[in-house]
Design a protein around this motif. Structure first.
Motif, PDB file in Angstrom:
ATOM      1  N   GLY A  24     -12.946  -0.013  -6.791  1.00 51.98           N
ATOM      2  CA  GLY A  24     -14.041   0.555  -5.997  1.00 51.98           C
ATOM      3  C   GLY A  24     -15.027  -0.522  -5.576  1.00 51.98           C
ATOM      4  N   ILE A  25     -15.376  -1.385  -6.513  1.00 51.42           N
ATOM      5  CA  ILE A  25     -16.333  -2.452  -6.210  1.00 51.42           C
ATOM      6  C   ILE A  25     -15.723  -3.428  -5.212  1.00 51.42           C
ATOM      7  CG2 ILE A  25     -17.675  -4.334  -7.181  1.00 51.42           C
ATOM      8  CD1 ILE A  25     -17.587  -2.756  -9.854  1.00 51.42           C
ATOM      9  N   ALA A  26     -14.441  -3.740  -5.380  1.00 50.14           N
ATOM     10  CA  ALA A  26     -13.791  -4.659  -4.444  1.00 50.14           C
ATOM     11  C   ALA A  26     -13.864  -4.082  -3.032  1.00 50.14           C
ATOM     12  CB  ALA A  26     -12.343  -4.898  -4.861  1.00 50.14           C
ATOM     13  N   GLY A  27     -13.580  -2.801  -2.882  1.00 44.39           N
ATOM     14  CA  GLY A  27     -13.643  -2.163  -1.571  1.00 44.39           C
ATOM     15  C   GLY A  27     -15.049  -2.183  -1.006  1.00 44.39           C
ATOM     16  N   MET A  28     -16.013  -1.934  -1.877  1.00 43.91           N
ATOM     17  CA  MET A  28     -17.410  -1.905  -1.465  1.00 43.91           C
ATOM     18  C   MET A  28     -17.857  -3.284  -0.989  1.00 43.91           C
ATOM     19  SD  MET A  28     -20.268  -0.375  -3.993  1.00 43.91           S
ATOM     20  CE  MET A  28     -21.071  -1.764  -4.716  1.00 43.91           C
ATOM     21  N   LEU A  29     -17.493  -4.329  -1.741  1.00 41.98           N
ATOM     22  CA  LEU A  29     -17.872  -5.695  -1.360  1.00 41.98           C
ATOM     23  C   LEU A  29     -17.236  -6.081  -0.038  1.00 41.98           C
ATOM     24  CD1 LEU A  29     -17.604  -7.605  -4.736  1.00 41.98           C
ATOM     25  CD2 LEU A  29     -19.648  -6.990  -3.472  1.00 41.98           C
ATOM     26  N   LEU A  30     -15.977  -5.703   0.104  1.00 39.03           N
ATOM     27  CA  LEU A  30     -15.255  -6.013   1.334  1.00 39.03           C
ATOM     28  C   LEU A  30     -15.987  -5.402   2.526  1.00 39.03           C
ATOM     29  CD1 LEU A  30     -12.614  -7.428   1.865  1.00 39.03           C
ATOM     30  CD2 LEU A  30     -11.473  -5.233   1.820  1.00 39.03           C
ATOM     31  N   ARG A  45      -6.359   2.162  -5.345  1.00 38.67           N
ATOM     32  CA  ARG A  45      -6.323   2.630  -6.735  1.00 38.67           C
ATOM     33  C   ARG A  45      -4.910   3.080  -7.096  1.00 38.67           C
ATOM     34  NH1 ARG A  45     -12.125   5.346  -6.683  1.00 38.67           N
ATOM     35  NH2 ARG A  45     -13.263   3.663  -7.670  1.00 38.67           N
ATOM     36  N   ALA A  46      -4.265   3.779  -6.152  1.00 36.46           N
ATOM     37  CA  ALA A  46      -2.902   4.240  -6.423  1.00 36.46           C
ATOM     38  C   ALA A  46      -1.964   3.045  -6.580  1.00 36.46           C
ATOM     39  CB  ALA A  46      -2.424   5.163  -5.312  1.00 36.46           C
ATOM     40  N   ILE A  47      -2.118   2.043  -5.701  1.00 32.91           N
ATOM     41  CA  ILE A  47      -1.211   0.896  -5.750  1.00 32.91           C
ATOM     42  C   ILE A  47      -1.450   0.061  -7.007  1.00 32.91           C
ATOM     43  CG2 ILE A  47      -0.654  -1.311  -4.635  1.00 32.91           C
ATOM     44  CD1 ILE A  47      -1.188   0.126  -1.940  1.00 32.91           C
ATOM     45  N   LEU A  48      -2.711  -0.257  -7.278  1.00 26.22           N
ATOM     46  CA  LEU A  48      -2.991  -1.146  -8.407  1.00 26.22           C
ATOM     47  C   LEU A  48      -2.834  -0.440  -9.744  1.00 26.22           C
ATOM     48  CD1 LEU A  48      -6.180  -2.982  -7.104  1.00 26.22           C
ATOM     49  CD2 LEU A  48      -3.873  -3.886  -7.234  1.00 26.22           C
ATOM     50  N   LEU A  49      -3.429   0.739  -9.874  1.00 25.79           N
ATOM     51  CA  LEU A  49      -3.488   1.369 -11.193  1.00 25.79           C
ATOM     52  C   LEU A  49      -2.274   2.231 -11.495  1.00 25.79           C
ATOM     53  CD1 LEU A  49      -7.232   2.508 -11.169  1.00 25.79           C
ATOM     54  CD2 LEU A  49      -6.281   0.310 -11.821  1.00 25.79           C
ATOM     55  N   LYS A  50      -1.699   2.837 -10.455  1.00 25.03           N
ATOM     56  CA  LYS A  50      -0.633   3.797 -10.717  1.00 25.03           C
ATOM     57  C   LYS A  50       0.730   3.312 -10.254  1.00 25.03           C
ATOM     58  CE  LYS A  50      -4.091   7.338  -9.960  1.00 25.03           C
ATOM     59  NZ  LYS A  50      -4.459   8.556  -9.232  1.00 25.03           N
ATOM     60  N   GLY A  51       0.792   2.103  -9.734  1.00 23.33           N
ATOM     61  CA  GLY A  51       2.079   1.573  -9.314  1.00 23.33           C
ATOM     62  C   GLY A  51       2.678   2.278  -8.112  1.00 23.33           C
ATOM     63  N   ALA A  52       1.835   2.839  -7.255  1.00 22.40           N
ATOM     64  CA  ALA A  52       2.355   3.531  -6.080  1.00 22.40           C
ATOM     65  C   ALA A  52       2.814   2.512  -5.039  1.00 22.40           C
ATOM     66  CB  ALA A  52       1.284   4.432  -5.482  1.00 22.40           C
ATOM     67  N   SER A  53       3.735   2.952  -4.174  1.00 25.42           N
ATOM     68  CA  SER A  53       4.118   2.109  -3.050  1.00 25.42           C
ATOM     69  C   SER A  53       3.550   2.753  -1.787  1.00 25.42           C
ATOM     70  CB  SER A  53       5.630   2.016  -2.965  1.00 25.42           C
ATOM     71  OG  SER A  53       6.148   3.296  -2.717  1.00 25.42           O
ATOM     72  N   LEU A  54       3.712   2.073  -0.659  1.00 26.37           N
ATOM     73  CA  LEU A  54       3.149   2.617   0.586  1.00 26.37           C
ATOM     74  C   LEU A  54       3.670   4.015   0.873  1.00 26.37           C
ATOM     75  CD1 LEU A  54       2.918  -0.303   3.156  1.00 26.37           C
ATOM     76  CD2 LEU A  54       1.126   0.724   1.769  1.00 26.37           C
ATOM     77  N   SER A  55       4.925   4.298   0.476  1.00 31.00           N
ATOM     78  CA  SER A  55       5.478   5.616   0.786  1.00 31.00           C
ATOM     79  C   SER A  55       4.837   6.715  -0.059  1.00 31.00           C
ATOM     80  CB  SER A  55       6.992   5.616   0.576  1.00 31.00           C
ATOM     81  OG  SER A  55       7.273   5.273  -0.763  1.00 31.00           O
ATOM     82  N   ASP A  56       4.156   6.342  -1.150  1.00 28.52           N
ATOM     83  CA  ASP A  56       3.434   7.342  -1.935  1.00 28.52           C
ATOM     84  C   ASP A  56       2.087   7.682  -1.306  1.00 28.52           C
ATOM     85  OD1 ASP A  56       5.253   7.751  -4.045  1.00 28.52           O
ATOM     86  OD2 ASP A  56       4.643   5.855  -4.959  1.00 28.52           O
ATOM     87  N   VAL A  57       1.577   6.776  -0.486  1.00 26.44           N
ATOM     88  CA  VAL A  57       0.270   7.009   0.127  1.00 26.44           C
ATOM     89  C   VAL A  57       0.372   6.969   1.659  1.00 26.44           C
ATOM     90  CG1 VAL A  57      -1.207   6.314  -1.789  1.00 26.44           C
ATOM     91  CG2 VAL A  57      -0.257   4.561  -0.331  1.00 26.44           C
ATOM     92  N   PRO A  58       1.258   7.787   2.231  1.00 28.67           N
ATOM     93  CA  PRO A  58       1.471   7.698   3.680  1.00 28.67           C
ATOM     94  C   PRO A  58       0.243   8.142   4.463  1.00 28.67           C
ATOM     95  CG  PRO A  58       2.601   9.611   2.784  1.00 28.67           C
ATOM     96  CD  PRO A  58       2.061   8.851   1.617  1.00 28.67           C
ATOM     97  N   VAL A  59      -0.450   9.189   3.978  1.00 25.08           N
ATOM     98  CA  VAL A  59      -1.611   9.709   4.711  1.00 25.08           C
ATOM     99  C   VAL A  59      -2.696   8.643   4.767  1.00 25.08           C
ATOM    100  CG1 VAL A  59      -3.359  11.504   4.753  1.00 25.08           C
ATOM    101  CG2 VAL A  59      -1.057  12.026   3.944  1.00 25.08           C
TER     102      VAL A  59
END
Lengths: 376, 386
Positions: free
Chosen positions: B196-202, B347-361
């Motif tokens: 969250g902080i990384a996104g905020m700083l960006l 968060r899904a990619i880093l913490l939960k090991g999701a790939s792009l196909s898990d977060v298409p929306v």
């Protein structure tokens, strides 16, 4: 004395004109506080609320459905669908479809009817640790309740004759609303932000555009420039505090039974300190971009993070706790929460008020001295 | 100059390079800006990571033991052993303890009534009172919950014992929750907060630096000088924007590295996916910066504008607290916020090991918002230039 007042008045008039001609500054100063109050008050909530709960019901009996209903009857969990297998939980978490999965094992109802102990499974998406911690405690409480209900169904009234229990009474904020906790913090945050930022920008703009040298050529003295430039922002700050507190009362039901004098004194001291800090930044930075980013780093972030506004100071490691002692917003929040929520008076709040006064004096003295030296 | 003499299709590349070099030199020259771009994000991440700890434990408690028996002392000690509460003092009467609550010396008062041990022995119901300072609802909720749970469990097992004494064959079942904490078994707050902080700083850094860098050039008047050169507008804008994209990618890498080494943030998904969504999100932040530079006349206006965008974006994104805890009327507003989708995705990619196909929306939303915002901003900026 008369001349002093005239010259300060002239400076203040000039600055007011600047503010009036720049609609963005005006909007930043007056509308932003309200806007932030609403966003923070409604948008930030540490309460356990609406956690999407998926259920794996391997028992599929009236009792298992009752357990599911017990979990989702309140506002803490909402039913997010049924899963076939607890192993699908991680997949549901990765797709953000659920944050918790409750597994009711086969034989759940049968075990209850025989009076045997039974374990239900709860898999939590603990990435959000705060929600997970609260969800865990809540689930334990539901299980206790379900045990008592199961006993009652067999004619054994346990809940009615508990030998020992604890009863809680919550003072100051009985409904336990995050908003009441956050509104005093938002007030401090918004004022720190707007006061420091506006002064830092207003003064560094004069340096950047070279009009500061022109001001020095006039008979207005250095101290008068400082006071005159800050006065309009002080006025704006007073309006902001009033706006935010009145809106907080109306929208969020913030109690107003505190000592108004303590609130007024604390607000004034805090604001003078913040304006002084903005002035100091602009004197050191002399450039709008650097001034604004420095204001963000030294006023906006500490006032949000190290002030106890949202995140408890007690939990921080020692170096940060020490640092938080130097953040004036912390004391101002203490004054506001103390008076508004806890009905404290001068006696309880003498220390934070004195620290606010010390910070305000320090900032004004240092910035005036630096301002004079910069030109010598 | 080579930029002018270079021939054919590569000419624009050479021109682009020239603009990028100029922009980088101009930024690097100002040491203070460099410090803000490079050191500040790192410091902030560390500071924020340590500052944001929502784990509630050791809530200061004042004990009013009006019973003064071994039973009452045992109950108090057992409750404190759980770790949620910690005794910081005792008081003789509830009203003394009340004053301590007013002063803020303690947040919980635990009152064990007179006759506690006697009632327990006689089998009469007895009740422990817990007075909570509700100023901070999370803290009071957890503190109250710990007390209620402890005495509830005690009551339940005592009731079972008594029942067993009266009717030995009747059993009462206890339902236990066996929990499993996925992704974050130690319930560490930074693991959730660092992305969250990384996104905020960006968001903060790339938007502000883009908006102010461009509006400064306009304010000082050098933008007109550049317009006199043979550079096509598209190349000029691209060249000015690219260094800021690089700054963003650099900052997010720095923040993530600090998160991994200092706060043990896991990287369970692919870094490629992470950089893909980050780049898509940068389209939005740089686009907003460009838009602000186009509409504002001064740096001050650009900064204020950036602010008015950044604050609501952070508050309506779920950076600090989850979106599902917001009121129903507010939740749909977060769908207009690219930061919301970016945070969900990383968060899904880093913490939960999701790939792009898990977060298409989320990926699609970032792409669409990014292209729309950057496209619109470029058109507007171009129009303002011509």
């Amino acid at each position: 004395m008369w001349l002093f007042l005239t010259r300060v008045g002239a400076m203040a008039g000039k600055e007011t004109l600047h503010i009036r001609r720049d609609p963005l500054t005006l909007w930043l100063g007056l509308a932003l506080p309200l806007f932030l109050l609403i966003l923070f008050g409604f948008g930030i909530s540490f309460d356990l609320d609406h956690i999407p709960l998926a259920v794996v019901d391997q028992d599929n009996t009236t009792e298992s459905r009752e357990l599911r209903q017990l979990f989702t009857a309140g506002s803490e969990f909402v039913f997010a669908g049924a899963l076939d297998n607890p192993d699908d939980a991680l997949d549901a978490f990765a797709k953000s479809q659920a944050h918790a999965v409750l597994t009711i094992p086969e034989g759940y109802a049968a075990a209850l009817s025989r009076g045997e102990n039974v374990e239900v499974g709860l898999i939590l998406d603990a990435a959000d640790a705060n929600s997970a911690q609260q969800a865990l405690a809540r689930a334990d409480a539901f299980a206790q309740l379900a045990s008592a209900q199961a006993a009652q169904r067999r004619g054994l009234d346990i809940a009615g004759s508990m030998p020992v229990s604890a009863r809680t009474w919550t003072r100051y904020n009985p409904a336990g609303r995050s908003a009441l906790f956050l509104v005093p913090g938002v007030t401090a945050y918004v004022m720190a932000l707007v006061s420091v930022l506006l002064t830092a920008l207003a003064v560094s703009k004069e340096w950047e555009q070279g009009s500061m040298e022109q001001l020095f050529a006039t008979p207005v003295r250095r101290a008068e420039i400082v006071v005159g430039k800050l006065l309009p922002y002080l006025g704006m700050g007073i309006i902001q505090v009033l706006l935010v507190l009145v809106a907080g009362t109306w929208i969020f039901g913030l109690p107003t039974n505190g000592n108004g004098l303590v609130v007024a004194l604390g607000s004034l001291l805090f604001m003078v300190g913040m304006l002084g800090q903005g002035l100091l930044i602009s004197i050191v930075a002399r450039n709008q971009m650097v001034a604004s980013l420095t204001a963000v780093m030294t006023a906006m972030l500490p006032s949000m993070l190290l002030s106890g506004f949202m995140f408890p100071v007690e939990n921080m490691p020692l170096p940060l706790r020490t640092l938080s002692n130097m953040v004036p917003a912390r004391y101002y929040i203490q004054v506001l929460r103390g008076t508004l929520l806890k009905d404290n008076g001068f006696a309880e709040l003498a220390v934070p008020l004195m620290l606010l006064a010390a910070f305000a004096t320090l900032m004004m003295v240092v910035s005036t001295v630096m301002f004079k030296r910069k030109l010598a | 100059m080579s930029a002018v003499t270079a021939a054919g299709p590569f000419r624009w590349l050479v021109q682009l390079w020239a603009v990028v070099v100029k922009e980088v030199r101009q930024t690097v020259q100002d040491k203070r800006i460099m410090a803000l771009i490079v050191i500040a994000p790192f410091l902030q991440l560390v500071l924020l990571g340590f500052a944001i700890d929502l784990d509630v434990d050791q809530v200061p408690t004042i004990v009013v033991d009006m019973d003064r028996t071994p039973e009452s002392r045992h109950a108090v000690a057992a409750l404190m052993a759980d770790g949620s509460l910690t005794a910081v003092g005792t008081a003789g009467s509830p009203s003394d303890a009340d004053a301590a609550l007013d002063r803020g010396d303690a947040a919980v008062v635990l009152i064990v009534p007179e006759g506690y041990a006697r009632d327990l022995a006689r089998g009469e119901p007895t009740q422990v009172q817990v007075l909570l300072d509700g100023t901070d609802p999370t803290r009071s909720g957890i503190a109250g919950g710990a007390a209620v749970r402890y005495f509830g469990e005690q009551g339940f097992s005592l009731a079972k014992q008594r029942l067993a004494a009266v009717a030995p064959d009747v059993q009462i079942s206890a339902i236990d929750v066996r929990s499993r904490l996925a992704y974050n078994p130690s319930l560490s707050t930074p693991i959730y907060m660092v992305p969250g902080i990384a996104g905020m700083l960006l968001l903060i850094i790339t938007t502000i630096v883009t908006a102010m860098g461009l509006s400064r050039e306009r304010e000082v008047g050098t933008l007109e000088q550049i317009r006199v050169t043979p550079l096509p507008t598209a190349v000029l804008m691209l060249g000015k924007v690219l260094p800021f994209v690089a700054v963003g990618l650099f900052d997010v890498t720095l923040a993530l590295t600090a998160g991994v080494y200092i706060f043990d943030v896991p990287i369970r998904g692919s870094m490629l996916d992470f950089y893909i969504v980050t780049s898509l999100f940068l389209l939005t932040t740089v686009g907003v910066g460009l838009f602000l530079a186009a509409v504002s006349k001064t740096q001050q206006q650009a900064f204020v504008g950036a602010f008015l965008f950044i604050l609501p974006a952070i508050l309506l994104s779920g950076t600090m607290t989850p979106i599902h805890a917001m009121p129903d009327w507010m939740q749909p507003m977060t769908l207009l916020n690219p930061l919301r989708f970016y945070l969900e995705a990383i968060r899904a990619i880093l913490l939960k090991g999701a790939s792009l196909s898990d977060v298409p929306v989320q990926t699609a939303a970032l792409l669409v918002y990014g292209l729309l915002i950057l496209g619109f901003a470029s058109l507007l900026f171009r129009k303002r230039l011509d």
